[in-house]
Design a protein around this motif. Structure first.
Motif, PDB file in Angstrom:
ATOM      1  N   TYR A  14       0.843  -1.190   0.000  1.00 46.82           N
ATOM      2  CA  TYR A  14       0.000   0.000   0.000  1.00 46.82           C
ATOM      3  C   TYR A  14       0.882   1.245   0.000  1.00 46.82           C
ATOM      4  N   HIS A  15       0.305   2.358  -0.411  1.00 48.58           N
ATOM      5  CA  HIS A  15       0.977   3.649  -0.281  1.00 48.58           C
ATOM      6  C   HIS A  15       0.155   4.514   0.680  1.00 48.58           C
ATOM      7  N   SER A  16      -0.753   5.290   0.150  1.00 45.36           N
ATOM      8  CA  SER A  16      -1.549   6.205   0.979  1.00 45.36           C
ATOM      9  C   SER A  16      -2.903   5.589   1.298  1.00 45.36           C
ATOM     10  N   PHE A  74       3.616  -0.811   3.716  1.00 45.33           N
ATOM     11  CA  PHE A  74       3.300   0.555   3.275  1.00 45.33           C
ATOM     12  C   PHE A  74       4.588   1.211   2.819  1.00 45.33           C
ATOM     13  N   ASP A  75       4.568   1.834   1.675  1.00 45.84           N
ATOM     14  CA  ASP A  75       5.743   2.542   1.172  1.00 45.84           C
ATOM     15  C   ASP A  75       5.545   4.052   1.279  1.00 45.84           C
ATOM     16  N   ASP A  76       6.638   4.755   1.445  1.00 41.83           N
ATOM     17  CA  ASP A  76       6.733   6.217   1.326  1.00 41.83           C
ATOM     18  C   ASP A  76       6.407   6.991   2.606  1.00 41.83           C
ATOM     19  N   GLY A  77       5.793   6.351   3.608  1.00 42.84           N
ATOM     20  CA  GLY A  77       5.606   7.015   4.902  1.00 42.84           C
ATOM     21  C   GLY A  77       4.734   8.248   4.885  1.00 42.84           C
ATOM     22  N   SER A 134      13.559   0.700   5.934  1.00 41.46           N
ATOM     23  CA  SER A 134      14.060   1.827   5.143  1.00 41.46           C
ATOM     24  C   SER A 134      13.583   1.729   3.693  1.00 41.46           C
ATOM     25  N   HIS A 135      13.116   2.853   3.199  1.00 38.89           N
ATOM     26  CA  HIS A 135      12.747   2.967   1.778  1.00 38.89           C
ATOM     27  C   HIS A 135      13.726   3.953   1.151  1.00 38.89           C
ATOM     28  N   SER A 136      14.969   3.871   1.635  1.00 34.23           N
ATOM     29  CA  SER A 136      16.103   4.696   1.200  1.00 34.23           C
ATOM     30  C   SER A 136      16.106   6.054   1.900  1.00 34.23           C
ATOM     31  N   SER A 138      16.372   9.188   0.169  1.00 40.73           N
ATOM     32  CA  SER A 138      15.633  10.249  -0.528  1.00 40.73           C
ATOM     33  C   SER A 138      14.831   9.767  -1.734  1.00 40.73           C
ATOM     34  N   HIS A 139      14.646   8.435  -1.853  1.00 46.23           N
ATOM     35  CA  HIS A 139      13.745   7.885  -2.871  1.00 46.23           C
ATOM     36  C   HIS A 139      14.212   8.135  -4.294  1.00 46.23           C
ATOM     37  N   ARG A 140      15.475   7.872  -4.554  1.00 50.71           N
ATOM     38  CA  ARG A 140      15.977   7.939  -5.931  1.00 50.71           C
ATOM     39  C   ARG A 140      15.982   6.527  -6.525  1.00 50.71           C
ATOM     40  N   THR A 270       5.707   1.781  -9.887  1.00 49.98           N
ATOM     41  CA  THR A 270       5.897   2.707  -8.790  1.00 49.98           C
ATOM     42  C   THR A 270       5.972   1.956  -7.481  1.00 49.98           C
ATOM     43  N   SER A 271       6.536   2.563  -6.525  1.00 47.01           N
ATOM     44  CA  SER A 271       6.578   2.025  -5.181  1.00 47.01           C
ATOM     45  C   SER A 271       7.312   2.998  -4.282  1.00 47.01           C
TER      46      SER A 271
HETATM   47 ZN   LIG Z   1       8.257   4.566  -2.840  1.00 48.05          ZN
END
Ligand SMILES: [Zn+2]
Length: 271
Positions: A14-16, A74-77, A134-136, A138-140, A270-271
């Motif tokens: 999931y994301h948002s 969940f990705d992106d927080g 961790s999703h990195s 800065s998401h590059r 996307t993710s």
């Molecule tokens: Zn992401």
């Protein structure tokens, strides 16, 4: 399941959870009512929720798979993970893994960028038993970066999260699902025990622990889509290794990055 030697393990991505556009689209925003219905279904079907850290132990051969496993990630927080999704997860007695972008947590959002949860919200998720991954930094797109940049994204993000949570961070998720042999080597050397990819396929006990298959849950996936995933239908079992199509796509993006130095706008996957 169904006598198959390898039971499908759905790893939902999931994301948002909300009715707000993220990255300019509603596609990755699941409405709160739909999310509640999907979590209720998972509970009704008697699924065993696992964190990715727990599942990684299975893939490493250190633990056995519980009956009817399911993973929620969940990705992106986004802030709605703490504000909207967490109460629903708790009500249905489910756990999850939250992959956050370390440099964005608690930071003022850049113009045109989506907000992130703050450090208090991150600690709240952790206090309720969610795993923080961790999703990195800065998401590059990691598969296009040089070694020093990879170190920042992979190693420094882990250090930042561990400093604030006071707990070891074991799990990583590749931004956009993109990875390469160099990226995986750096993730392993940094001390992570697993990494999630996307693949839009069902995971299984023979899956690659540094490229765990997940299925992107979209706004219109719906409860019927979740039911199909729980039944092990609707998506193939994950393959191992990279497909040629993935390699070709990376070569294209690398070439394009030489021309355009700006952050690439990536639309798929996307993710
Ligand atoms: Zn992401």
């Amino acid at each position: 399941m169904n006598g198959s030697p390898r039971a499908a393990v759905p790893v939902l991505c999931y994301h948002s959870i909300g009715d707000v556009r993220r990255d300019g689209t509603l596609r990755w925003s699941v409405s709160p009512g739909d999310f509640d219905e999907q979590m209720a279904l998972i509970r009704e079907r008697g699924r065993t929720p696992m964190t990715v850290g727990g599942y990684a132990a299975v893939l490493h051969g250190l633990a056995s798979l519980p009956p009817r496993p399911v993973l929620i990630t969940f990705d992106d927080g986004f802030p709605d993970l703490a504000e909207t999704a967490l109460p629903v997860l708790l009500r249905h007695r489910l756990t999850a893994t939250a992959y956050v972008i370390a440099a964005r947590v608690g930071a003022a959002p850049l113009p045109d960028a989506d907000p992130s949860l703050d450090w208090d919200q991150l600690r709240e998720l952790q206090a309720h038993g969610l795993e923080i991954g961790s999703h990195s930094r800065s998401h590059r797109a990691l598969d296009c970066l040089r070694p020093a940049e990879l170190h920042q994204e992979i190693v420094e993000s882990r250090q930042m999260l561990e400093a604030v949570t006071g707990t070891a961070v074991h799990s990583f998720a590749y931004p956009y699902g993109y990875h390469s042999p160099a990226v995986r080597t750096t993730v392993r050397a940094a001390g992570y025990t697993s990494a999630c990819a996307v693949k839009n396929a069902l995971s299984h006990s023979g899956d690659d622990v540094f490229a765990i298959a997940r299925v992107l849950i979209e706004r219109d996936t719906g409860v019927a889509g979740i039911e199909a995933l729980l039944q092990g239908t609707g998506r193939p079992l994950a393959w191992r290794g990279e497909r040629l199509r993935t390699r070709g796509w990376r070569a294209y993006r690398r070439a394009r990055q030489l021309v355009h130095t700006a952050r690439p706008r990536l639309s798929h996957p996307t993710s």
